[in-house]
Design a protein around this motif. Structure first.
Motif, PDB file in Angstrom:
ATOM      1  N   VAL A 299      -6.668 104.161  39.579  1.00  0.00           N
ATOM      2  CA  VAL A 299      -5.618 103.663  38.414  1.00  0.00           C
ATOM      3  C   VAL A 299      -5.342 102.198  38.666  1.00  0.00           C
ATOM      4  CG1 VAL A 299      -3.674 103.673  37.011  1.00  0.00           C
ATOM      5  CG2 VAL A 299      -4.851 105.861  37.506  1.00  0.00           C
ATOM      6  N   PHE A 300      -5.021 102.064  39.984  1.00  0.00           N
ATOM      7  CA  PHE A 300      -4.608 100.653  40.436  1.00  0.00           C
ATOM      8  C   PHE A 300      -6.010  99.732  40.280  1.00  0.00           C
ATOM      9  CE2 PHE A 300      -4.685  97.374  43.509  1.00  0.00           C
ATOM     10  CZ  PHE A 300      -3.595  96.716  43.602  1.00  0.00           C
ATOM     11  N   SER A 301      -6.855 100.073  40.573  1.00  0.00           N
ATOM     12  CA  SER A 301      -8.304  99.117  40.689  1.00  0.00           C
ATOM     13  C   SER A 301      -8.656  99.044  39.184  1.00  0.00           C
ATOM     14  CB  SER A 301      -9.398 100.201  41.231  1.00  0.00           C
ATOM     15  OG  SER A 301      -8.811 100.339  42.615  1.00  0.00           O
ATOM     16  N   MET A 302      -8.471  99.944  38.456  1.00  0.00           N
ATOM     17  CA  MET A 302      -8.831  99.773  36.851  1.00  0.00           C
ATOM     18  C   MET A 302      -8.024  98.904  36.337  1.00  0.00           C
ATOM     19  SD  MET A 302     -10.392 103.603  35.823  1.00  0.00           S
ATOM     20  CE  MET A 302     -11.377 102.747  34.375  1.00  0.00           C
ATOM     21  N   GLY A 303      -6.834  98.889  36.314  1.00  0.00           N
ATOM     22  CA  GLY A 303      -5.808  97.997  36.054  1.00  0.00           C
ATOM     23  C   GLY A 303      -5.849  96.649  36.429  1.00  0.00           C
ATOM     24  N   LEU A 304      -6.361  96.373  37.733  1.00  0.00           N
ATOM     25  CA  LEU A 304      -6.676  95.246  38.348  1.00  0.00           C
ATOM     26  C   LEU A 304      -7.924  94.628  37.552  1.00  0.00           C
ATOM     27  CD1 LEU A 304      -5.354  93.354  40.405  1.00  0.00           C
ATOM     28  CD2 LEU A 304      -6.981  94.092  42.000  1.00  0.00           C
ATOM     29  N   PHE A 305      -8.801  95.673  37.536  1.00  0.00           N
ATOM     30  CA  PHE A 305     -10.028  95.080  36.754  1.00  0.00           C
ATOM     31  C   PHE A 305      -9.945  94.555  35.280  1.00  0.00           C
ATOM     32  CE2 PHE A 305     -13.846  96.427  34.325  1.00  0.00           C
ATOM     33  CZ  PHE A 305     -14.733  95.350  34.578  1.00  0.00           C
ATOM     34  N   PHE A 306      -9.018  95.626  34.658  1.00  0.00           N
ATOM     35  CA  PHE A 306      -8.735  95.019  33.287  1.00  0.00           C
ATOM     36  C   PHE A 306      -7.941  93.828  33.078  1.00  0.00           C
ATOM     37  CE2 PHE A 306      -6.229  97.224  29.223  1.00  0.00           C
ATOM     38  CZ  PHE A 306      -7.248  96.381  28.691  1.00  0.00           C
ATOM     39  N   LYS A 307      -7.019  93.679  34.047  1.00  0.00           N
ATOM     40  CA  LYS A 307      -6.172  92.251  34.187  1.00  0.00           C
ATOM     41  C   LYS A 307      -7.227  91.151  34.315  1.00  0.00           C
ATOM     42  CE  LYS A 307      -2.277  90.304  35.977  1.00  0.00           C
ATOM     43  NZ  LYS A 307      -1.550  90.369  34.690  1.00  0.00           N
ATOM     44  N   ILE A 308      -8.135  91.293  35.072  1.00  0.00           N
ATOM     45  CA  ILE A 308      -9.226  90.144  35.455  1.00  0.00           C
ATOM     46  C   ILE A 308     -10.054  89.893  34.231  1.00  0.00           C
ATOM     47  CG2 ILE A 308     -11.007  89.612  36.947  1.00  0.00           C
ATOM     48  CD1 ILE A 308      -9.749  91.121  39.125  1.00  0.00           C
ATOM     49  N   GLU A 309     -10.497  91.008  33.512  1.00  0.00           N
ATOM     50  CA  GLU A 309     -11.182  90.761  32.254  1.00  0.00           C
ATOM     51  C   GLU A 309     -10.562  90.161  31.278  1.00  0.00           C
ATOM     52  OE1 GLU A 309     -14.726  91.798  31.634  1.00  0.00           O
ATOM     53  OE2 GLU A 309     -14.690  91.719  33.861  1.00  0.00           O
ATOM     54  N   LEU A 310      -9.356  90.392  30.852  1.00  0.00           N
ATOM     55  CA  LEU A 310      -8.454  89.860  29.990  1.00  0.00           C
ATOM     56  C   LEU A 310      -8.241  88.365  30.342  1.00  0.00           C
ATOM     57  CD1 LEU A 310      -5.606  92.426  29.248  1.00  0.00           C
ATOM     58  CD2 LEU A 310      -7.685  91.787  27.841  1.00  0.00           C
ATOM     59  N   ARG A 311      -7.978  88.097  31.767  1.00  0.00           N
ATOM     60  CA  ARG A 311      -7.729  86.682  32.283  1.00  0.00           C
ATOM     61  C   ARG A 311      -8.922  85.955  31.832  1.00  0.00           C
ATOM     62  NH1 ARG A 311      -2.833  84.823  33.463  1.00  0.00           N
ATOM     63  NH2 ARG A 311      -1.511  86.242  34.780  1.00  0.00           N
ATOM     64  N   LYS A 312     -10.410  86.450  31.991  1.00  0.00           N
ATOM     65  CA  LYS A 312     -11.488  85.748  31.880  1.00  0.00           C
ATOM     66  C   LYS A 312     -11.490  84.850  30.444  1.00  0.00           C
ATOM     67  CE  LYS A 312     -14.820  88.291  34.796  1.00  0.00           C
ATOM     68  NZ  LYS A 312     -16.039  88.993  34.625  1.00  0.00           N
TER      69      LYS A 312
ATOM     70  N   LEU B 188       1.221  97.315  33.844  1.00  0.00           N
ATOM     71  CA  LEU B 188       2.000  98.703  33.859  1.00  0.00           C
ATOM     72  C   LEU B 188       0.867  99.722  34.711  1.00  0.00           C
ATOM     73  CD1 LEU B 188       3.780 100.647  33.087  1.00  0.00           C
ATOM     74  CD2 LEU B 188       2.933 101.198  31.125  1.00  0.00           C
ATOM     75  N   LEU B 189      -0.393  99.626  34.452  1.00  0.00           N
ATOM     76  CA  LEU B 189      -1.409 100.470  35.155  1.00  0.00           C
ATOM     77  C   LEU B 189      -1.432 100.006  36.975  1.00  0.00           C
ATOM     78  CD1 LEU B 189      -4.363 100.021  32.714  1.00  0.00           C
ATOM     79  CD2 LEU B 189      -3.285 102.101  33.479  1.00  0.00           C
ATOM     80  N   ILE B 190      -1.289  98.827  37.059  1.00  0.00           N
ATOM     81  CA  ILE B 190      -1.292  98.330  38.289  1.00  0.00           C
ATOM     82  C   ILE B 190      -0.039  99.107  39.005  1.00  0.00           C
ATOM     83  CG2 ILE B 190      -0.719  96.347  40.075  1.00  0.00           C
ATOM     84  CD1 ILE B 190      -2.580  94.930  38.184  1.00  0.00           C
ATOM     85  N   ALA B 191       1.427  98.824  38.340  1.00  0.00           N
ATOM     86  CA  ALA B 191       2.562  99.556  39.020  1.00  0.00           C
ATOM     87  C   ALA B 191       2.452 100.855  39.124  1.00  0.00           C
ATOM     88  CB  ALA B 191       3.718  98.804  37.802  1.00  0.00           C
ATOM     89  N   VAL B 192       1.869 101.647  38.130  1.00  0.00           N
ATOM     90  CA  VAL B 192       1.662 102.941  38.187  1.00  0.00           C
ATOM     91  C   VAL B 192       0.951 103.385  39.165  1.00  0.00           C
ATOM     92  CG1 VAL B 192       0.841 104.861  36.747  1.00  0.00           C
ATOM     93  CG2 VAL B 192       2.425 103.538  35.780  1.00  0.00           C
ATOM     94  N   GLY B 193      -0.114 102.713  39.579  1.00  0.00           N
ATOM     95  CA  GLY B 193      -1.237 103.020  40.401  1.00  0.00           C
ATOM     96  C   GLY B 193      -0.467 103.001  41.844  1.00  0.00           C
ATOM     97  N   LEU B 194       0.103 101.895  42.118  1.00  0.00           N
ATOM     98  CA  LEU B 194       1.065 101.781  43.293  1.00  0.00           C
ATOM     99  C   LEU B 194       2.227 102.956  43.473  1.00  0.00           C
ATOM    100  CD1 LEU B 194       1.486  97.914  43.367  1.00  0.00           C
ATOM    101  CD2 LEU B 194       0.031  99.328  44.709  1.00  0.00           C
ATOM    102  N   LEU B 195       2.779 103.225  42.305  1.00  0.00           N
ATOM    103  CA  LEU B 195       3.741 104.402  42.289  1.00  0.00           C
ATOM    104  C   LEU B 195       3.084 105.638  42.608  1.00  0.00           C
ATOM    105  CD1 LEU B 195       6.089 103.488  39.357  1.00  0.00           C
ATOM    106  CD2 LEU B 195       6.866 103.783  41.943  1.00  0.00           C
ATOM    107  N   ALA B 196       1.858 105.836  42.318  1.00  0.00           N
ATOM    108  CA  ALA B 196       1.240 107.348  42.324  1.00  0.00           C
ATOM    109  C   ALA B 196       0.766 107.099  43.985  1.00  0.00           C
ATOM    110  CB  ALA B 196       0.009 107.139  41.467  1.00  0.00           C
ATOM    111  N   CYS B 197       0.361 106.087  44.363  1.00  0.00           N
ATOM    112  CA  CYS B 197      -0.053 106.078  45.863  1.00  0.00           C
ATOM    113  C   CYS B 197       1.215 106.571  46.845  1.00  0.00           C
ATOM    114  CB  CYS B 197      -0.630 104.778  46.158  1.00  0.00           C
ATOM    115  SG  CYS B 197      -2.410 104.731  45.602  1.00  0.00           S
TER     116      CYS B 197
END
Length: 268
Positions: free
Chosen positions: A34-47, A63-72
């Motif tokens: 989830v963290f990786s997909m949130g990071l990838f999604f953010k990079i794609e939007l930044r592009k 939110l996905l990045i934060a949820v991924g870190l919380l899940a870990c």
């Protein structure tokens, strides 16, 4: 009063603790995903942030990045508790924290449901921010000498080639703006004077599209100028012929791309 009380002997407790430990560490891997997909999604939007009207679209990937870190973090802690539960001395340290931990797990699961729901609902605000952002991007296409807009032409051309799209809604959007810079216009030429004089805003408009709108798979050489003029091209009718420029608008293409990405994340 307890309902459906189940008693476990030591052997069953050990097996349950081992099973839960394994499930928690699988959940840690899911949190990393989830963290990786949130990071990838953010990079794609930044592009393509230049084509976004605001930064609200970054709320979901953040939110996905934060949820991924919380899940870990939460699942790693749960795995540690399950592992220590095999040792009575170590487990006694964790026992007072079990209820708060379970409450935090319930709250976290509610946050996961909310995050998944937002992933599906984000398509609506994204559509509005792309509509306005792409509209402005098309207007700035010609401003290659203006600071802050120098790379807009390159960004738009790369996007139209990559996503096989043209314009905001469709290729006709290019007919309504001046996308050729005055720097490359010969104002002494009659054609230029006529086009500028026929427009109330004094803009050089034409029924043409940039080269990046051309479909390289078409057997016919690209007709990017005088697209709606049937007499300018041999054996050509823009009403009936399958044009050799992309018909799909870039807003629809980007929404499908990001929407598919968000639906995949939401399904996880």
């Amino acid at each position: 009063m307890a309902l459906m009380v189940v008693k476990f002997d030591l052997k069953k407790r050990v097996k349950l603790a081992q099973f839960l430990w394994l499930m928690y560490w699988f959940s840690v891997m899911a949190g990393v995903l989830v963290f990786s997909m949130g990071l990838f999604f953010k990079i794609e939007l930044r592009k393509r942030s230049e084509m976004m009207d605001n930064n609200e679209s970054h709320f979901v990937p953040n939110l996905l990045i934060a949820v991924g870190l919380l899940a870990c973090g939460i699942n790693a802690m749960g795995g540690k508790i399950c592992y220590d539960s095999l040792d009575p001395i170590k487990f006694s340290r964790w026992k007072p924290m079990l209820k708060p931990f379970l409450v935090s797990c319930v709250a976290f699961n509610c946050l996961l449901v909310l995050t998944a729901l937002l992933c599906f609902l984000m398509r609506i605000p994204l559509q509005f921010t792309l509509a306005e952002g792409l509209k402005n991007a098309l207007r700035f296409y010609k401003d290659t000498d203006t600071p802050g807009r120098c790379y807009m032409k390159r960004t738009l051309d790369q996007m139209q080639i990559e996503f096989r799209c043209c314009g905001n809604n469709n290729f006709r959007d290019w007919f309504e703006i001046q996308w050729v810079s005055n720097r490359y216009l010969d104002f002494s030429a009659k054609e230029v004077k006529d086009r500028i004089g026929s427009n109330v805003d004094g803009k050089y408009l034409m029924d043409a599209v940039p080269f990046s709108c051309c479909n390289p798979g078409s057997p016919r050489p690209c007709i990017q100028y005088q697209v709606t003029n049937n007499t300018a091209h041999y054996s050509y009718d823009h009403h009936t012929e399958d044009l050799n420029i992309w018909k799909r608008g870039c807003r629809d293409a980007l929404i499908s791309y990001y929407g598919g990405m968000m639906n995949t994340i939401g399904d996880l």
